[in-house]
Design a protein around this motif. Structure first.
Motif, PDB file in Angstrom:
ATOM      1  N   THR A 161     -33.566  13.015 -58.444  1.00  0.00           N
ATOM      2  CA  THR A 161     -34.974  12.686 -58.680  1.00  0.00           C
ATOM      3  C   THR A 161     -35.925  13.854 -58.448  1.00  0.00           C
ATOM      4  O   THR A 161     -37.061  13.823 -58.907  1.00  0.00           O
ATOM      5  CB  THR A 161     -35.404  11.536 -57.740  1.00  0.00           C
ATOM      6  N   GLY A 162     -35.471  14.857 -57.699  1.00  0.00           N
ATOM      7  CA  GLY A 162     -36.368  15.968 -57.374  1.00  0.00           C
ATOM      8  C   GLY A 162     -37.098  15.775 -56.055  1.00  0.00           C
ATOM      9  O   GLY A 162     -37.911  16.614 -55.667  1.00  0.00           O
ATOM     10  N   GLU A 163     -36.809  14.699 -55.363  1.00  0.00           N
ATOM     11  CA  GLU A 163     -37.383  14.458 -54.043  1.00  0.00           C
ATOM     12  C   GLU A 163     -36.256  14.336 -53.024  1.00  0.00           C
ATOM     13  O   GLU A 163     -35.136  13.938 -53.370  1.00  0.00           O
ATOM     14  CB  GLU A 163     -38.242  13.190 -54.042  1.00  0.00           C
ATOM     15  N   GLY A 164     -36.558  14.679 -51.779  1.00  0.00           N
ATOM     16  CA  GLY A 164     -35.519  14.605 -50.773  1.00  0.00           C
ATOM     17  C   GLY A 164     -36.048  14.858 -49.381  1.00  0.00           C
ATOM     18  O   GLY A 164     -37.261  14.831 -49.141  1.00  0.00           O
ATOM     19  N   THR A 165     -35.105  15.135 -48.447  1.00  0.00           N
ATOM     20  CA  THR A 165     -35.436  15.290 -47.033  1.00  0.00           C
ATOM     21  C   THR A 165     -34.685  16.489 -46.467  1.00  0.00           C
ATOM     22  O   THR A 165     -33.488  16.670 -46.750  1.00  0.00           O
ATOM     23  CB  THR A 165     -35.036  14.025 -46.256  1.00  0.00           C
ATOM     24  N   VAL A 166     -35.372  17.270 -45.649  1.00  0.00           N
ATOM     25  CA  VAL A 166     -34.755  18.443 -45.029  1.00  0.00           C
ATOM     26  C   VAL A 166     -33.711  18.004 -44.009  1.00  0.00           C
ATOM     27  O   VAL A 166     -33.990  17.177 -43.123  1.00  0.00           O
ATOM     28  CB  VAL A 166     -35.832  19.320 -44.363  1.00  0.00           C
ATOM     29  N   GLU A 167     -32.507  18.577 -44.128  1.00  0.00           N
ATOM     30  CA  GLU A 167     -31.425  18.293 -43.178  1.00  0.00           C
ATOM     31  C   GLU A 167     -31.229  19.440 -42.188  1.00  0.00           C
ATOM     32  O   GLU A 167     -30.762  19.222 -41.075  1.00  0.00           O
ATOM     33  CB  GLU A 167     -30.124  18.051 -43.935  1.00  0.00           C
ATOM     34  N   ALA A 168     -31.548  20.653 -42.599  1.00  0.00           N
ATOM     35  CA  ALA A 168     -31.444  21.819 -41.724  1.00  0.00           C
ATOM     36  C   ALA A 168     -32.314  22.920 -42.317  1.00  0.00           C
ATOM     37  O   ALA A 168     -32.543  22.959 -43.529  1.00  0.00           O
ATOM     38  CB  ALA A 168     -29.993  22.290 -41.624  1.00  0.00           C
ATOM     39  N   ALA A 169     -32.836  23.808 -41.458  1.00  0.00           N
ATOM     40  CA  ALA A 169     -33.716  24.864 -41.954  1.00  0.00           C
ATOM     41  C   ALA A 169     -33.599  26.099 -41.076  1.00  0.00           C
ATOM     42  O   ALA A 169     -33.312  26.011 -39.879  1.00  0.00           O
ATOM     43  CB  ALA A 169     -35.167  24.373 -41.984  1.00  0.00           C
ATOM     44  N   VAL A 196     -41.313  24.312 -41.257  1.00  0.00           N
ATOM     45  CA  VAL A 196     -40.323  23.479 -41.950  1.00  0.00           C
ATOM     46  C   VAL A 196     -39.369  22.891 -40.911  1.00  0.00           C
ATOM     47  O   VAL A 196     -38.767  23.618 -40.127  1.00  0.00           O
ATOM     48  CB  VAL A 196     -39.544  24.307 -42.986  1.00  0.00           C
ATOM     49  N   ALA A 197     -39.237  21.567 -40.897  1.00  0.00           N
ATOM     50  CA  ALA A 197     -38.448  20.906 -39.859  1.00  0.00           C
ATOM     51  C   ALA A 197     -37.551  19.827 -40.450  1.00  0.00           C
ATOM     52  O   ALA A 197     -37.819  19.306 -41.543  1.00  0.00           O
ATOM     53  CB  ALA A 197     -39.374  20.284 -38.807  1.00  0.00           C
ATOM     54  N   ILE A 198     -36.491  19.508 -39.725  1.00  0.00           N
ATOM     55  CA  ILE A 198     -35.580  18.433 -40.143  1.00  0.00           C
ATOM     56  C   ILE A 198     -36.356  17.131 -40.280  1.00  0.00           C
ATOM     57  O   ILE A 198     -37.172  16.781 -39.424  1.00  0.00           O
ATOM     58  CB  ILE A 198     -34.439  18.282 -39.117  1.00  0.00           C
ATOM     59  N   GLY A 199     -36.108  16.437 -41.378  1.00  0.00           N
ATOM     60  CA  GLY A 199     -36.791  15.173 -41.636  1.00  0.00           C
ATOM     61  C   GLY A 199     -38.005  15.305 -42.521  1.00  0.00           C
ATOM     62  O   GLY A 199     -38.555  14.282 -42.961  1.00  0.00           O
ATOM     63  N   ASP A 200     -38.463  16.533 -42.802  1.00  0.00           N
ATOM     64  CA  ASP A 200     -39.635  16.707 -43.666  1.00  0.00           C
ATOM     65  C   ASP A 200     -39.327  16.230 -45.084  1.00  0.00           C
ATOM     66  O   ASP A 200     -38.286  16.590 -45.657  1.00  0.00           O
ATOM     67  CB  ASP A 200     -40.045  18.189 -43.725  1.00  0.00           C
ATOM     68  N   PRO A 201     -40.238  15.474 -45.714  1.00  0.00           N
ATOM     69  CA  PRO A 201     -40.060  15.121 -47.127  1.00  0.00           C
ATOM     70  C   PRO A 201     -40.417  16.309 -48.015  1.00  0.00           C
ATOM     71  O   PRO A 201     -41.409  17.004 -47.776  1.00  0.00           O
ATOM     72  CB  PRO A 201     -41.043  13.961 -47.321  1.00  0.00           C
ATOM     73  N   VAL A 202     -39.611  16.566 -49.016  1.00  0.00           N
ATOM     74  CA  VAL A 202     -39.843  17.708 -49.907  1.00  0.00           C
ATOM     75  C   VAL A 202     -39.642  17.278 -51.354  1.00  0.00           C
ATOM     76  O   VAL A 202     -39.121  16.197 -51.637  1.00  0.00           O
ATOM     77  CB  VAL A 202     -38.880  18.879 -49.578  1.00  0.00           C
ATOM     78  N   GLU A 203     -40.075  18.161 -52.271  1.00  0.00           N
ATOM     79  CA  GLU A 203     -39.854  17.953 -53.695  1.00  0.00           C
ATOM     80  C   GLU A 203     -39.502  19.296 -54.320  1.00  0.00           C
ATOM     81  O   GLU A 203     -39.809  20.347 -53.748  1.00  0.00           O
ATOM     82  CB  GLU A 203     -41.107  17.362 -54.364  1.00  0.00           C
ATOM     83  N   THR A 204     -38.895  19.250 -55.482  1.00  0.00           N
ATOM     84  CA  THR A 204     -38.497  20.496 -56.143  1.00  0.00           C
ATOM     85  C   THR A 204     -39.618  21.013 -57.019  1.00  0.00           C
ATOM     86  O   THR A 204     -40.460  20.258 -57.507  1.00  0.00           O
ATOM     87  CB  THR A 204     -37.245  20.281 -57.006  1.00  0.00           C
ATOM     88  N   THR A 205     -39.623  22.323 -57.219  1.00  0.00           N
ATOM     89  CA  THR A 205     -40.491  22.974 -58.185  1.00  0.00           C
ATOM     90  C   THR A 205     -39.676  24.094 -58.815  1.00  0.00           C
ATOM     91  O   THR A 205     -38.516  24.294 -58.469  1.00  0.00           O
ATOM     92  CB  THR A 205     -41.761  23.514 -57.518  1.00  0.00           C
ATOM     93  N   MET A 206     -40.275  24.809 -59.764  1.00  0.00           N
ATOM     94  CA  MET A 206     -39.546  25.880 -60.449  1.00  0.00           C
ATOM     95  C   MET A 206     -40.183  27.214 -60.103  1.00  0.00           C
ATOM     96  O   MET A 206     -41.399  27.380 -60.180  1.00  0.00           O
ATOM     97  CB  MET A 206     -39.593  25.646 -61.969  1.00  0.00           C
ATOM     98  N   ARG A 207     -39.363  28.172 -59.697  1.00  0.00           N
ATOM     99  CA  ARG A 207     -39.851  29.509 -59.356  1.00  0.00           C
ATOM    100  C   ARG A 207     -38.848  30.570 -59.837  1.00  0.00           C
ATOM    101  O   ARG A 207     -37.709  30.256 -60.172  1.00  0.00           O
ATOM    102  CB  ARG A 207     -40.038  29.644 -57.847  1.00  0.00           C
ATOM    103  N   ARG A 208     -39.318  31.817 -59.837  1.00  0.00           N
ATOM    104  CA  ARG A 208     -38.402  32.925 -60.085  1.00  0.00           C
ATOM    105  C   ARG A 208     -37.439  33.035 -58.901  1.00  0.00           C
ATOM    106  O   ARG A 208     -37.842  32.872 -57.753  1.00  0.00           O
ATOM    107  CB  ARG A 208     -39.163  34.240 -60.217  1.00  0.00           C
ATOM    108  N   VAL A 209     -36.192  33.323 -59.182  1.00  0.00           N
ATOM    109  CA  VAL A 209     -35.211  33.516 -58.107  1.00  0.00           C
ATOM    110  C   VAL A 209     -35.042  35.020 -57.856  1.00  0.00           C
ATOM    111  O   VAL A 209     -35.312  35.516 -56.778  1.00  0.00           O
ATOM    112  CB  VAL A 209     -33.885  32.836 -58.445  1.00  0.00           C
ATOM    113  N   TYR A 210     -34.598  35.755 -58.860  1.00  0.00           N
ATOM    114  CA  TYR A 210     -34.568  37.221 -58.791  1.00  0.00           C
ATOM    115  C   TYR A 210     -34.304  37.752 -60.188  1.00  0.00           C
ATOM    116  O   TYR A 210     -34.027  36.988 -61.122  1.00  0.00           O
ATOM    117  CB  TYR A 210     -33.536  37.742 -57.784  1.00  0.00           C
TER     118      TYR A 210
END
Length: 501
Positions: free
Chosen positions: A408-416, A467-481
């Motif tokens: 879906t493009g949404e999720g939760t941080v498990e480790a950072a 950025v912490a465990i449990g934070d809700p996040v979503e995807t976006t598009m960026r340059r990688v390299y």
């Protein structure tokens, strides 16, 4: 029948540099009326901003990329001078491979040229065996730009960044949409008002103020005069090209509109000169705000101008505007030195020795995951695997063929963790030098049925230490390299607000 504007989207980078920061650095500021301007992050460019605006427009219209049969991309700053970037942009948005695509560039009126082309091309019909999910094919027009000039030039002091997108359809969607009632264009020879030499990134101008002002007002007025606009008071908002925050108001008399109509939708004061996206951004803001009648007038050096008269049947003083998703207000101040660093002008460049080499053919084989978040469901245990290859992460069974599933493009941080200078892999060292420390996280990205797949990803648009465990996040598009001159784009994650903003 011309298609109608069904929904709009807009995006501006979150960083802002103020006029005061320029005055402190140079002792003066040349962009009258610009209070601050948007600064792209180190991994942003016209393509990533176009993706942001287009995604928002499609979401606002409740459409999918699979509904798009016409895609137009406009920018004076395409990341590559020769490549049809609509192929990559369309892939990121899941636009069908058979869709018609056009790229417009070389002029600050490229955004309205793209919109004009879409209006002439549509409405669109789809083959019976290739019907879009919504049952109606749509057009998608995106204008994204991030011009720059030589240090301490008028052009660089004004240069900002932003993107706007429009979804067009025959029906206009559930709200009825906005109709472009009239279109006109006009050209007159005025060489030297704004140009960029071959191979250069910097926009230049002659600095002949009276000459440039005359070209601007005469050409814009020439286009607007062809419209059936007997009474300028009928215009609720005027989206006028804004190379700075003063020139569009100087043209008000020639266009026959009040200056407050221009100010009603102008974005130049907080975003700066957004070039080909300047008028599209102002038009998007006007339609989102519920303006009933909008005049859009764009200018491109040379000189040529476009004029559009847009009527929003659902607009008016009590209207909410057409469906929209605009992300223009967020702003985090940066100093002038940080501004130069994010532009890559105060870094030491890539380190010697290079990084992990990934050939372009190998990278292409991963685009379903990097651009479209395609995971695989194990036929044995039902677990989600990302990427869908090899043995299942859950049941360890060796799987010949996974069932295709789109996350879906949404999720939760498990480790950072935070990557600091010296800790970044060589292929990310240049980005680290431009943007500073960045966070990397393992994220549980949601599947369509409430399950999830664990995925590593770089974090953007956030203080790395926050950025912490449990934070809700979503995807976006960026340059990688970039390797071998080919920029790799892929998904990254960012914090998700309480309402997904």
């Amino acid at each position: 029948m011309n298609p109608k504007i069904e929904a709009v989207g807009a995006y501006a980078p979150r960083f802002r540099v103020s006029a005061e920061a320029f005055e402190e650095a140079w002792g003066q500021f040349h962009a009258a009326g610009v209070n601050s301007k948007a600064v792209p992050d180190a991994d942003e460019d016209a393509v990533t901003m176009a993706y942001e605006a287009a995604s928002r427009a499609l979401d606002a219209a409740d459409r999918a990329g699979a509904d798009v049969s016409f895609l137009a991309f406009a920018s004076t700053t395409p990341p590559l001078a020769e490549e049809d970037l609509t192929a990559r942009l369309g892939g990121m948005l899941s636009v069908p491979q058979s869709a018609t695509r056009h790229v417009f560039t070389g002029s600050t009126r490229a955004g309205t040229r793209a919109l004009d082309a879409a209006l002439s091309a549509g409405p669109w019909e789809q083959e019976a065996d290739d019907s879009p999910p919504s049952g109606e094919s749509v057009g998608l027009v995106v204008a994204a730009d991030c011009p720059r000039g030589r240090p301490d030039s008028d052009e660089d002091h004004a240069a900002g960044a932003g993107a706007a997108a429009f979804v067009l359809s025959e029906s206009g969607g559930s709200a009825g949409g906005a109709e472009v009632r009239e279109r006109a264009e006009y050209a007159s020879e005025y060489p030297g008002t704004r140009f960029r030499r071959a191979g250069s990134e910097a926009v230049e101008g002659l600095g002949a103020t009276g000459y440039e002002r005359r070209a601007f007002t005469e050409t814009l007025a020439g286009a607007v005069e062809q419209l059936d606009l007997a009474d300028a008071s009928e215009v609720d908002a005027a989206a006028v090209q804004a190379p700075n925050g003063k020139l569009p108001y100087r043209a008000a008399d020639a266009l026959g509109v009040d200056t407050d109509r221009i100010g009603a939708c102008a974005t130049v004061h907080e975003l700066g000169d957004t070039a080909a996206a300047s008028v599209p951004l102002a038009l998007a803001r006007a339609l989102a705000d519920g303006a009933e009648t909008v005049l859009a007038a764009s200018f491109g050096s040379g000189a040529g101008a476009d004029a559009l008269l847009v009527e929003n049947a659902g607009g008016g003083s009590d209207a909410d505007g057409i469906p929209s998703s605009l992300a223009l207000d967020d702003g985090e101040s940066v100093s002038y030195a940080e501004y130069l660093r994010k532009r890559g002008e105060l870094t030491s460049g890539p380190p010697d020795g290079g990084g992990a080499y990934v050939s372009v053919p190998s990278w292409r084989r991963t685009l379903d995951q990097r651009h479209r978040l395609l995971a695989g469901r194990c036929p044995e245990c039902g677990g989600l695997n990302f990427p869908p290859e090899g043995a299942c992460n859950d049941c360890k069974a060796l799987v010949d063929g996974y069932d295709e599933v789109r996350l879906t493009g949404e999720g939760t941080v498990e480790a950072a963790t935070v990557i600091s200078q010296g800790g970044a892999p060589p292929e990310f060292a240049e980005q680290q030098a431009q943007s500073g420390d960045f966070a990397v996280a393992v994220v549980a990205l949601d599947g369509p049925d409430g399950d999830s797949a664990s995925v590593p990803a770089q974090v953007v648009a956030a203080d790395p230490s926050d950025v912490a465990i449990g934070d809700p996040v979503e995807t976006t598009m960026r340059r990688v390299y970039t390797q071998e001159g080919v920029t790799r784009y892929g998904f990254k994650i960012r914090p998700r607000g309480p309402e997904g903003e």
